[in-house]
Design a protein around this motif. Structure first.
Motif, PDB file in Angstrom:
ATOM      1  N   ALA A 145       3.254  17.749   3.774  1.00 58.15           N
ATOM      2  CA  ALA A 145       2.016  17.443   4.490  1.00 58.15           C
ATOM      3  C   ALA A 145       0.910  17.050   3.520  1.00 58.15           C
ATOM      4  O   ALA A 145       0.114  16.142   3.798  1.00 58.15           O
ATOM      5  CB  ALA A 145       1.591  18.645   5.331  1.00 58.15           C
ATOM      6  N   GLU A 146       0.836  17.718   2.385  1.00 52.82           N
ATOM      7  CA  GLU A 146      -0.191  17.394   1.389  1.00 52.82           C
ATOM      8  C   GLU A 146       0.037  16.013   0.791  1.00 52.82           C
ATOM      9  O   GLU A 146      -0.909  15.243   0.588  1.00 52.82           O
ATOM     10  CB  GLU A 146      -0.209  18.456   0.286  1.00 52.82           C
ATOM     11  N   ILE A 147       1.290  15.684   0.521  1.00 55.20           N
ATOM     12  CA  ILE A 147       1.585  14.344   0.003  1.00 55.20           C
ATOM     13  C   ILE A 147       1.230  13.274   1.036  1.00 55.20           C
ATOM     14  O   ILE A 147       0.659  12.235   0.701  1.00 55.20           O
ATOM     15  CB  ILE A 147       3.073  14.224  -0.394  1.00 55.20           C
ATOM     16  N   LEU A 148       1.527  13.550   2.296  1.00 57.34           N
ATOM     17  CA  LEU A 148       1.175  12.597   3.355  1.00 57.34           C
ATOM     18  C   LEU A 148      -0.330  12.431   3.486  1.00 57.34           C
ATOM     19  O   LEU A 148      -0.832  11.325   3.706  1.00 57.34           O
ATOM     20  CB  LEU A 148       1.773  13.044   4.688  1.00 57.34           C
ATOM     21  N   ALA A 149      -1.051  13.535   3.379  1.00 58.56           N
ATOM     22  CA  ALA A 149      -2.512  13.460   3.444  1.00 58.56           C
ATOM     23  C   ALA A 149      -3.052  12.583   2.337  1.00 58.56           C
ATOM     24  O   ALA A 149      -3.927  11.722   2.573  1.00 58.56           O
ATOM     25  CB  ALA A 149      -3.108  14.873   3.362  1.00 58.56           C
ATOM     26  N   GLU A 150      -2.537  12.754   1.148  1.00 58.14           N
ATOM     27  CA  GLU A 150      -2.973  11.936   0.030  1.00 58.14           C
ATOM     28  C   GLU A 150      -2.546  10.470   0.212  1.00 58.14           C
ATOM     29  O   GLU A 150      -3.310   9.548  -0.119  1.00 58.14           O
ATOM     30  CB  GLU A 150      -2.371  12.479  -1.273  1.00 58.14           C
ATOM     31  N   ALA A 151      -1.374  10.251   0.769  1.00 56.97           N
ATOM     32  CA  ALA A 151      -0.894   8.883   1.007  1.00 56.97           C
ATOM     33  C   ALA A 151      -1.773   8.169   2.030  1.00 56.97           C
ATOM     34  O   ALA A 151      -2.071   6.974   1.881  1.00 56.97           O
ATOM     35  CB  ALA A 151       0.553   8.913   1.474  1.00 56.97           C
ATOM     36  N   LEU A 152      -2.199   8.885   3.058  1.00 56.23           N
ATOM     37  CA  LEU A 152      -3.103   8.287   4.050  1.00 56.23           C
ATOM     38  C   LEU A 152      -4.430   7.931   3.429  1.00 56.23           C
ATOM     39  O   LEU A 152      -5.011   6.865   3.714  1.00 56.23           O
ATOM     40  CB  LEU A 152      -3.299   9.244   5.224  1.00 56.23           C
ATOM     41  N   ARG A 153      -4.914   8.805   2.553  1.00 57.22           N
ATOM     42  CA  ARG A 153      -6.185   8.517   1.880  1.00 57.22           C
ATOM     43  C   ARG A 153      -6.030   7.305   0.942  1.00 57.22           C
ATOM     44  O   ARG A 153      -6.871   6.408   0.924  1.00 57.22           O
ATOM     45  CB  ARG A 153      -6.655   9.725   1.077  1.00 57.22           C
TER      46      ARG A 153
ATOM     47  N   GLU B 248       4.767   3.432   1.131  1.00 60.13           N
ATOM     48  CA  GLU B 248       4.802   3.217  -0.324  1.00 60.13           C
ATOM     49  C   GLU B 248       4.071   4.336  -1.065  1.00 60.13           C
ATOM     50  O   GLU B 248       4.545   4.858  -2.077  1.00 60.13           O
ATOM     51  CB  GLU B 248       4.165   1.866  -0.663  1.00 60.13           C
ATOM     52  N   ALA B 249       2.891   4.695  -0.557  1.00 53.83           N
ATOM     53  CA  ALA B 249       2.093   5.726  -1.226  1.00 53.83           C
ATOM     54  C   ALA B 249       2.784   7.081  -1.189  1.00 53.83           C
ATOM     55  O   ALA B 249       2.728   7.854  -2.157  1.00 53.83           O
ATOM     56  CB  ALA B 249       0.712   5.813  -0.574  1.00 53.83           C
ATOM     57  N   ALA B 250       3.465   7.377  -0.073  1.00 49.10           N
ATOM     58  CA  ALA B 250       4.196   8.643   0.015  1.00 49.10           C
ATOM     59  C   ALA B 250       5.335   8.671  -0.996  1.00 49.10           C
ATOM     60  O   ALA B 250       5.575   9.691  -1.660  1.00 49.10           O
ATOM     61  CB  ALA B 250       4.733   8.828   1.431  1.00 49.10           C
ATOM     62  N   ARG B 251       6.004   7.562  -1.149  1.00 53.56           N
ATOM     63  CA  ARG B 251       7.077   7.483  -2.143  1.00 53.56           C
ATOM     64  C   ARG B 251       6.522   7.726  -3.548  1.00 53.56           C
ATOM     65  O   ARG B 251       7.122   8.443  -4.356  1.00 53.56           O
ATOM     66  CB  ARG B 251       7.754   6.125  -2.044  1.00 53.56           C
ATOM     67  N   GLU B 252       5.378   7.113  -3.839  1.00 55.19           N
ATOM     68  CA  GLU B 252       4.760   7.320  -5.149  1.00 55.19           C
ATOM     69  C   GLU B 252       4.422   8.784  -5.357  1.00 55.19           C
ATOM     70  O   GLU B 252       4.458   9.289  -6.487  1.00 55.19           O
ATOM     71  CB  GLU B 252       3.494   6.457  -5.276  1.00 55.19           C
ATOM     72  N   GLY B 253       4.095   9.477  -4.268  1.00 57.43           N
ATOM     73  CA  GLY B 253       3.774  10.897  -4.361  1.00 57.43           C
ATOM     74  C   GLY B 253       4.991  11.811  -4.353  1.00 57.43           C
ATOM     75  O   GLY B 253       4.848  13.034  -4.434  1.00 57.43           O
ATOM     76  N   GLY B 254       6.195  11.219  -4.183  1.00 62.00           N
ATOM     77  CA  GLY B 254       7.415  12.018  -4.219  1.00 62.00           C
ATOM     78  C   GLY B 254       7.941  12.425  -2.862  1.00 62.00           C
ATOM     79  O   GLY B 254       8.668  13.423  -2.752  1.00 62.00           O
ATOM     80  N   LEU B 255       7.619  11.634  -1.814  1.00 61.50           N
ATOM     81  CA  LEU B 255       8.052  11.967  -0.457  1.00 61.50           C
ATOM     82  C   LEU B 255       8.658  10.733   0.207  1.00 61.50           C
ATOM     83  O   LEU B 255       8.065   9.652   0.185  1.00 61.50           O
ATOM     84  CB  LEU B 255       6.856  12.450   0.371  1.00 61.50           C
TER      85      LEU B 255
ATOM     86  N   THR C  59      20.396 -11.476   5.357  1.00 61.96           N
ATOM     87  CA  THR C  59      18.937 -11.399   5.208  1.00 61.96           C
ATOM     88  C   THR C  59      18.324 -10.365   6.124  1.00 61.96           C
ATOM     89  O   THR C  59      17.239  -9.859   5.849  1.00 61.96           O
ATOM     90  CB  THR C  59      18.310 -12.764   5.485  1.00 61.96           C
ATOM     91  N   TRP C  60      19.005 -10.044   7.228  1.00 66.23           N
ATOM     92  CA  TRP C  60      18.424  -9.093   8.185  1.00 66.23           C
ATOM     93  C   TRP C  60      18.750  -7.634   7.845  1.00 66.23           C
ATOM     94  O   TRP C  60      18.379  -6.727   8.585  1.00 66.23           O
ATOM     95  CB  TRP C  60      18.886  -9.406   9.608  1.00 66.23           C
ATOM     96  N   LEU C  61      19.440  -7.398   6.732  1.00 66.87           N
ATOM     97  CA  LEU C  61      19.732  -6.027   6.311  1.00 66.87           C
ATOM     98  C   LEU C  61      18.553  -5.519   5.481  1.00 66.87           C
ATOM     99  O   LEU C  61      18.484  -5.726   4.270  1.00 66.87           O
ATOM    100  CB  LEU C  61      21.031  -6.001   5.493  1.00 66.87           C
ATOM    101  N   ALA C  62      17.621  -4.864   6.160  1.00 70.10           N
ATOM    102  CA  ALA C  62      16.350  -4.508   5.546  1.00 70.10           C
ATOM    103  C   ALA C  62      16.490  -3.352   4.554  1.00 70.10           C
ATOM    104  O   ALA C  62      17.328  -2.460   4.714  1.00 70.10           O
ATOM    105  CB  ALA C  62      15.349  -4.126   6.625  1.00 70.10           C
ATOM    106  N   LEU C  63      15.653  -3.371   3.530  1.00 70.93           N
ATOM    107  CA  LEU C  63      15.520  -2.274   2.576  1.00 70.93           C
ATOM    108  C   LEU C  63      14.082  -1.755   2.616  1.00 70.93           C
ATOM    109  O   LEU C  63      13.143  -2.543   2.752  1.00 70.93           O
ATOM    110  CB  LEU C  63      15.835  -2.746   1.151  1.00 70.93           C
ATOM    111  N   TYR C  64      13.921  -0.455   2.501  1.00 68.41           N
ATOM    112  CA  TYR C  64      12.583   0.115   2.360  1.00 68.41           C
ATOM    113  C   TYR C  64      12.038  -0.168   0.951  1.00 68.41           C
ATOM    114  O   TYR C  64      12.800  -0.254  -0.020  1.00 68.41           O
ATOM    115  CB  TYR C  64      12.622   1.622   2.567  1.00 68.41           C
TER     116      TYR C  64
END
Length: 427
Positions: A416-424, A379-386, A14-19
């Motif tokens: 950086a652009e994907i991260l900016a959008e993920a933060l927003r 999660e949002a960065a992953r959705e954006g492809g990062l 159970t302690w083997l975490a997945l992103y």
């Protein structure tokens, strides 16, 4: 939930975490990109936890692995091993440690475990100084010197560990001091601590704390510590598992930011040198490395295949000046991310060096860590492809960014652009 995810849960602890809420199965990679089982393409800003150092599917490395596997895969350290000797020669020369000896392991955890064995044997003491907020691996001894509660899985220990101030610049009792005052206060704390001890074996420290959220002291702190340690005969172990091989851009090793009085007594490494192959190791001057008075071997450390990969990877890194690329592209990326952070009330700090960058998130209007926001941005960065990582000593509220060192300017801008959008999106 996918079928593979269900099967994973059925056979894994159970302690083997997945992103991610819907975990990814990565099937292949090329350069700075990876693809999942559904065919989605991602820009990789975490490199398998700072391990894919040069590039995914680097032809020079895959060719070296294939050719060596076609000759002999395994022999153990009981036999002469040309690739191991050749890589040891190169690592010894690069380490800066005089009369260096090299011992290969299969991971950073095992490397740090070996360093602790050497230090305690050499000094005849089981007392270790470690940094608060630190992480050095998952073995019993490595966990016992881990100063990050999120990863310290047991209070039982074969070592007596004492924790020192200094690994985190922006939080804690000395955060408001100037850099010079901060160093003096941490040195005074170390001096006071040693006044209550009986001959510690070593201080182990990451020049930049990895799991702890890419935190670092002012340059020169460990040199100032070294002056105190030398007076007491205490060894300095530099844990370079994440900071080695030029990732910080300014230096080949993290310890070189604290280099006014020379290299550490012991240096540990792993991760990036194998570019995904399992390589770890310890470098120490002969006097320390030869302290053990009993036999020892490594069945899998120094495997011909992993050593061939390490040689090819190191050659590529040096011949293509990836340290210089980390400095140049990393400098551009951190400035771009600081501009992004300035526009987000959730960003407390953007910090780092080279291609080792952390973004610390807090609840807007406060100094309180916000792990929920960090998870949402992931999660949002992953959705954006990062793909990025997480860490931090304050409830995992730091986004960790550590792409392969061959990252291009265009890819840095894209990330950086994907991260900016993920933060927003997450805010």
């Amino acid at each position: 939930m996918t079928g593979l995810h269900e099967r994973h849960l059925a056979v894994s602890p159970t302690w083997l975490a997945l992103y991610y809420r819907q975990p990814l199965e990565l099937t292949h990679g090329e350069g700075r990109h990876v693809w999942d089982a559904d065919g989605n393409r991602y820009l990789d800003f975490f490199g398998g936890i700072l391990t894919t150092m040069t590039a995914h599917a680097l032809p020079e490395v895959t060719k070296a692995v294939s050719e060596q596997a076609g000759r002999i895969i395994h022999s153990s350290t009981l036999y002469l091993n040309r690739p191991m000797v050749e890589l040891a020669e190169r690592v010894a020369a690069l380490s800066g440690i005089p009369d260096a000896r090299v011992f290969f392991t299969t991971s950073g955890t095992e490397a740090n475990d070996t360093a602790l064995l050497l230090a305690t044997a050499h000094r005849g003491s089981n007392q270790i100084l470690a940094m608060r907020n630190s992480y050095h691996g998952r073995s019993f001894s490595a966990v016992s010197i881990t100063g990050n509660r999120s990863w310290s899985t047991t209070s039982l220990s074969p070592l007596q560990t004492l924790y020192v101030h200094g690994g985190v610049r922006g939080r804690g009792p000395y955060a408001e001091l100037s850099d010079e005052q901060f160093v003096k206060a941490c040195v005074a704390d170390l001096e006071d601590l040693l006044g209550h001890t009986r001959g510690a074996a070593a201080l182990i420290a990451e020049p930049i704390q990895g799991v702890g959220g890419f935190t670092a002291p002012p340059d020169g702190l460990y040199a100032a510590f070294r002056e105190v340690l030398d007076r007491h005969g205490i060894l300095w172990i530099s844990d370079e598992v994440q900071t080695g091989w030029g990732r910080t851009g300014d230096h080949f090793w993290g310890w070189q930011a604290h280099a006014s009085n020379g290299p550490p007594d012991i240096l540990t490494f792993a991760k990036g040198i194998g570019n995904g192959m399992s390589i770890g190791g310890v470098v120490a001057r002969a006097e320390v490395m030869n302290s053990l008075d009993a036999n020892s071997i490594s069945t899998f450390g120094g495997s011909p295949v992993t050593m061939a990969a390490g040689l090819a990877n190191l050659s590529y890194l040096l011949e293509h000046d990836l340290q210089g690329n980390a400095r140049r592209v990393g400098g551009l990326l951190i400035e771009r991310l600081r501009a992004v952070g300035a526009g987000s009330p959730a960003v407390r700090e953007v910090r780092g060096r080279g291609l080792m960058i952390g973004i610390e998130l807090v609840k807007p209007g406060s100094d309180e860590a916000d792990p929920e926001a960090a998870a949402a941005v992931l999660e949002a960065a992953r959705e954006g492809g990062l793909l990025i990582g997480k860490g931090g000593g304050h409830d995992t509220s730091v986004l960790r960014i550590a792409p392969p060192l061959s990252l291009t300017v265009a890819e840095a801008e894209e990330g950086a652009e994907i991260l900016a959008e993920a933060l927003r999106a997450a805010g």
